[in-house]
Design an enzyme around this catalytic site. Structure first.
Site: not given
Length: 187
Positions: A15, A41-43
């Site tokens: 990530r 930036n998604s969970q």
């Protein structure tokens, strides 16, 4: 798809490669992280749930709508492998450049990120797709994306606060609901 394939993708596609330099120390945070232009930036837990629902297989053609930082494009590239193809589309030009640079950190030559045309949702000219991942929330199920699914295709999309799985079965769309989520709006 077993949880192992998703976990393997997370291990292979760090990530932190897909975060602004100032946010990389927070890569392990299980929450959304701002990447600029009103996008996140998604969970990770949410991304993992979406990928498990999507059930991506090696060799498939996948469309990543709202590719943002490019992280989901990279994860999808790992899941389809070199015999597959991933096309990320993003509306914000600065994020197209950011996502492309981030994606280039890996060796996923079968994945790319392109700017989407304003007013065009997804990639109708490249359809049909085996899988479509939508990382922005629509108010209602986007029929134009459902139309881009191939036979036996699957799409995962947040719609009006609910994660939907759309399965293209025998010429029609079967929709199921999979929990409540919050996303940036689909434009």
């Amino acid at each position: 798809m077993g949880a192992d394939r998703v976990a393997d993708a997370f291990a292979a596609v760090p990530r932190e490669w897909f975060l602004p330099e100032s946010a990389r120390a927070r890569a392990a945070h299980d929450g959304p992280i701002e990447i600029g232009h009103g996008q996140t930036n998604s969970q990770p837990r949410t991304v993992a749930a979406m990928l498990r629902l999507l059930d991506v297989r090696p060799g498939q053609r996948v469309l990543d709508v709202g590719s943002g930082s490019g992280w989901t494009t990279g994860l999808l590239a790992h899941l389809v492998g070199p015999e597959g193809e991933v096309r990320g589309v993003e509306l914000e030009p600065d994020l197209v450049a950011f996502g492309r640079a981030n994606l280039a950190r890996g060796d996923w030559t079968w994945a790319r990120i392109d700017p989407t045309e304003p007013g065009v949702l997804g990639d109708p000219s490249g359809a049909p797709y085996d899988r479509i991942l939508v990382s922005a929330e629509a108010r209602s199920l986007p029929a134009e994306l459902v139309a881009q699914l191939g036979d036996a295709g699957r799409m995962v999309a947040p719609v009006d606060g609910v994660m939907l799985l759309v399965e293209h079965v025998a010429g029609s769309a079967r929709v199921s609901r999979h929990g409540r989520y919050r996303f940036v709006p689909l434009r």
